[in-house]
Write a protein that holds these residues in place. Structure first.
Motif, PDB file in Angstrom:
ATOM      1  N   LYS A 203       0.566  -0.943   0.052  1.00 15.28           N
ATOM      2  CA  LYS A 203      -0.443  -0.293   0.309  1.00 15.28           C
ATOM      3  C   LYS A 203       0.951   1.119  -0.562  1.00 15.28           C
ATOM      4  N   LYS A 204       1.930   1.136   0.844  1.00 21.94           N
ATOM      5  CA  LYS A 204       2.800   1.944   0.776  1.00 21.94           C
ATOM      6  C   LYS A 204       3.662   3.035  -0.523  1.00 21.94           C
ATOM      7  N   GLU A 205       3.955   1.481  -0.995  1.00 23.38           N
ATOM      8  CA  GLU A 205       4.239   1.388  -2.416  1.00 23.38           C
ATOM      9  C   GLU A 205       3.741   2.541  -3.473  1.00 23.38           C
ATOM     10  N   ASP A 206       2.686   1.797  -3.338  1.00 23.97           N
ATOM     11  CA  ASP A 206       1.070   2.076  -4.506  1.00 23.97           C
ATOM     12  C   ASP A 206       1.861   4.080  -4.055  1.00 23.97           C
ATOM     13  N   GLU A 207       1.364   3.964  -3.172  1.00 28.57           N
ATOM     14  CA  GLU A 207       0.467   5.350  -2.194  1.00 28.57           C
ATOM     15  C   GLU A 207       2.366   5.891  -3.125  1.00 28.57           C
ATOM     16  N   LYS A 208       3.131   5.585  -3.156  1.00 30.18           N
ATOM     17  CA  LYS A 208       4.983   6.146  -3.275  1.00 30.18           C
ATOM     18  C   LYS A 208       4.377   6.573  -4.290  1.00 30.18           C
ATOM     19  N   LYS A 209       4.401   5.765  -5.295  1.00 30.41           N
ATOM     20  CA  LYS A 209       4.213   5.403  -6.754  1.00 30.41           C
ATOM     21  C   LYS A 209       3.156   6.844  -7.206  1.00 30.41           C
ATOM     22  N   GLU A 210       2.126   6.471  -6.040  1.00 27.49           N
ATOM     23  CA  GLU A 210       1.301   7.889  -6.850  1.00 27.49           C
ATOM     24  C   GLU A 210       1.658   9.517  -6.404  1.00 27.49           C
ATOM     25  N   ASP A 211       2.337   9.280  -5.677  1.00 22.24           N
ATOM     26  CA  ASP A 211       2.671  10.499  -5.309  1.00 22.24           C
ATOM     27  C   ASP A 211       3.698  10.824  -6.689  1.00 22.24           C
ATOM     28  N   GLU A 212       4.622  10.137  -6.636  1.00 25.98           N
ATOM     29  CA  GLU A 212       5.339   9.969  -7.679  1.00 25.98           C
ATOM     30  C   GLU A 212       4.979  10.517  -8.598  1.00 25.98           C
ATOM     31  N   LYS A 213       3.837  10.072  -9.426  1.00 26.51           N
ATOM     32  CA  LYS A 213       3.374  10.037 -10.717  1.00 26.51           C
ATOM     33  C   LYS A 213       2.840  11.982 -10.760  1.00 26.51           C
ATOM     34  N   LYS A 214       1.131  12.166  -9.443  1.00 24.73           N
ATOM     35  CA  LYS A 214       1.367  13.362  -9.394  1.00 24.73           C
ATOM     36  C   LYS A 214       2.404  14.499  -9.457  1.00 24.73           C
ATOM     37  N   GLU A 215       3.373  14.321  -8.694  1.00 27.50           N
ATOM     38  CA  GLU A 215       4.808  16.116  -8.459  1.00 27.50           C
ATOM     39  C   GLU A 215       5.290  15.268 -10.484  1.00 27.50           C
ATOM     40  N   GLU A 216       5.270  14.459 -11.651  1.00 25.15           N
ATOM     41  CA  GLU A 216       5.463  14.542 -12.393  1.00 25.15           C
ATOM     42  C   GLU A 216       4.956  15.124 -12.871  1.00 25.15           C
ATOM     43  N   ASP A 217       3.681  15.329 -13.091  1.00 24.93           N
ATOM     44  CA  ASP A 217       2.232  15.799 -13.603  1.00 24.93           C
ATOM     45  C   ASP A 217       2.978  16.702 -13.275  1.00 24.93           C
ATOM     46  N   LYS A 218       3.221  17.501 -11.823  1.00 29.24           N
ATOM     47  CA  LYS A 218       2.867  18.804 -11.626  1.00 29.24           C
ATOM     48  C   LYS A 218       4.342  19.174 -12.828  1.00 29.24           C
ATOM     49  N   LYS A 219       4.878  18.893 -12.238  1.00 30.66           N
ATOM     50  CA  LYS A 219       6.071  19.401 -12.774  1.00 30.66           C
ATOM     51  C   LYS A 219       6.312  19.190 -14.812  1.00 30.66           C
ATOM     52  N   GLY A 220       5.711  18.620 -14.749  1.00 37.48           N
ATOM     53  CA  GLY A 220       5.109  18.634 -16.535  1.00 37.48           C
ATOM     54  C   GLY A 220       4.290  20.120 -16.304  1.00 37.48           C
ATOM     55  N   GLU A 221       2.622  19.989 -15.758  1.00 34.33           N
ATOM     56  CA  GLU A 221       2.087  20.712 -15.875  1.00 34.33           C
ATOM     57  C   GLU A 221       3.222  22.434 -16.277  1.00 34.33           C
ATOM     58  N   GLU A 222       4.078  22.472 -15.230  1.00 27.27           N
ATOM     59  CA  GLU A 222       4.535  23.992 -15.110  1.00 27.27           C
ATOM     60  C   GLU A 222       5.448  24.206 -16.165  1.00 27.27           C
ATOM     61  N   LYS A 223       6.381  23.044 -16.916  1.00 28.37           N
ATOM     62  CA  LYS A 223       6.805  23.088 -17.672  1.00 28.37           C
ATOM     63  C   LYS A 223       6.598  23.309 -19.053  1.00 28.37           C
ATOM     64  N   LYS A 224       4.511  22.901 -18.862  1.00 21.35           N
ATOM     65  CA  LYS A 224       3.926  22.958 -19.733  1.00 21.35           C
ATOM     66  C   LYS A 224       3.315  24.752 -19.907  1.00 21.35           C
ATOM     67  N   GLU A 225       3.311  24.968 -18.729  1.00 18.27           N
ATOM     68  CA  GLU A 225       2.844  26.855 -18.668  1.00 18.27           C
ATOM     69  C   GLU A 225       3.923  27.425 -19.265  1.00 18.27           C
ATOM     70  N   GLU A 226       5.221  26.614 -17.996  1.00 18.35           N
ATOM     71  CA  GLU A 226       6.090  28.062 -18.751  1.00 18.35           C
ATOM     72  C   GLU A 226       7.058  27.702 -20.159  1.00 18.35           C
ATOM     73  N   GLY A 227       6.362  27.121 -20.618  1.00 19.07           N
ATOM     74  CA  GLY A 227       6.345  27.033 -22.009  1.00 19.07           C
ATOM     75  C   GLY A 227       5.913  28.165 -23.078  1.00 19.07           C
ATOM     76  N   GLU A 228       5.024  27.609 -22.683  1.00 23.73           N
ATOM     77  CA  GLU A 228       3.470  28.671 -22.803  1.00 23.73           C
ATOM     78  C   GLU A 228       3.795  30.550 -22.749  1.00 23.73           C
ATOM     79  N   LYS A 229       4.172  30.869 -21.581  1.00 24.02           N
ATOM     80  CA  LYS A 229       4.229  31.370 -21.421  1.00 24.02           C
ATOM     81  C   LYS A 229       5.430  32.631 -21.885  1.00 24.02           C
ATOM     82  N   LYS A 230       6.905  32.180 -22.469  1.00 17.36           N
ATOM     83  CA  LYS A 230       7.941  31.632 -22.984  1.00 17.36           C
ATOM     84  C   LYS A 230       7.258  32.154 -24.253  1.00 17.36           C
ATOM     85  N   GLU A 231       6.374  31.671 -25.074  1.00 12.26           N
ATOM     86  CA  GLU A 231       6.037  31.780 -26.227  1.00 12.26           C
ATOM     87  C   GLU A 231       5.115  32.915 -26.206  1.00 12.26           C
ATOM     88  N   GLU A 232       4.058  33.168 -25.293  1.00 17.07           N
ATOM     89  CA  GLU A 232       3.848  34.768 -25.318  1.00 17.07           C
ATOM     90  C   GLU A 232       4.403  35.907 -25.281  1.00 17.07           C
TER      91      GLU A 232
END
Length: 261
Positions: A203-232
């Motif tokens: 259960k802890k391992e699944d939660e850890k993977k879920e947290d890592e996935k969320k963190e990766e998604d968050k970083k991806g969103e931030e990276k995307k937003e930064e790219g869009e901002k630079k493009e603007e």
């Protein structure tokens, strides 16, 4: 069947002697001796449990050990014909010194190693003794009876000790079974605990993977937003340059018109 190896006294018959046979209990004894080098598990049976009582009916004999068995003809019974009834002595070789005699017989398969029958005879004493019997003979008889009583008392104490020992062996056997059962339950609890710990880790391992996935998604969103901002910003910068260029062109045109005038 092999020869009967135990030593019996008497070895041919059991005789009950008494003036009031059938009116009051009459005792006879059978001494059983083990002359072998092995532990022998013995059992004594009779043709009528209502008419006779055996103490002890089941017992164990160590090498060279002897036991005196009390055989009682019960009161209130019609005296049967001599030779009609009998006692039977059985034995098997003991393979486990810690095992109780009854348990040995319970687990034994097949015929006993040896069997011997002793027919039962009954004899009533004379109603009276001869008046001219010598005093010395009476005293000898009395002394012999005293020795017999002492021997029976000692035998009785020995039997009580053996019965107590047998009871303790049964108790120990029961305690061992309880201990095994408790150990089995403890092992089952340990297995269940390990299973629970494994599930918790998963259960802890699944939660850890879920947290890592969320963190990766968050970083991806931030990276995307930064790219869009630079493009603007890049787009806005281009538009500003274009407007400045147009302003410069207008300024140039204005200067050219002033020169013409």
């Amino acid at each position: 069947m092999s020869d009967f190896i135990l030593k019996l006294e008497p070895d041919d018959k059991i005789t009950y002697v008494g003036k009031k046979l059938g009116e009051e209990p009459v005792l006879a004894t059978l001494k059983v001796t083990n002359p072998t080098k092995n532990r022998q598990i013995c059992k004594v049976k009779c043709t009528s449990n209502e008419m006779f009582r055996i103490r002890p009916p089941v017992f164990a004999l160590k090498p060279d050990e002897e036991v005196t068995v009390k055989l009682t003809f019960n009161a209130g019974k019609t005296v049967p014909d001599s030779g009609k009834h009998y006692y039977a002595v059985y034995y098997i070789k003991g393979t486990d010194d810690a095992k109780a005699p009854r348990a040995c017989w319970k687990d034994h398969k097949g015929d006993p190693d040896g069997t011997k029958r002793l027919k039962v005879y009954f004899k009533k004493d004379d109603e009276g003794e001869k008046k001219d019997e010598k005093k010395e003979e009476k005293e000898e008889k009395k002394e012999g009876e005293g020795k017999k009583d002492d021997g029976e008392k000692k035998d009785g104490e020995k039997k009580e000790g053996e019965e107590k020992k047998e009871g303790e062996e049964k108790k120990e056997e029961g305690e061992k079974e309880e201990k095994k059962e408790e150990e089995k339950k403890d092992d089952e609890k340990k297995v269940e605990k390990k299973e629970d710990e494994k599930k918790e880790d998963e259960k802890k391992e699944d939660e850890k993977k879920e947290d890592e996935k969320k963190e990766e998604d968050k970083k991806g969103e931030e990276k995307k937003e930064e790219g869009e901002k630079k493009e603007e910003e890049k787009k806005e910068e281009g538009e500003n340059k274009e407007e400045e260029k147009k302003e410069d062109e207008k300024e140039e045109e204005k200067k050219d018109e002033e020169k013409k005038e």
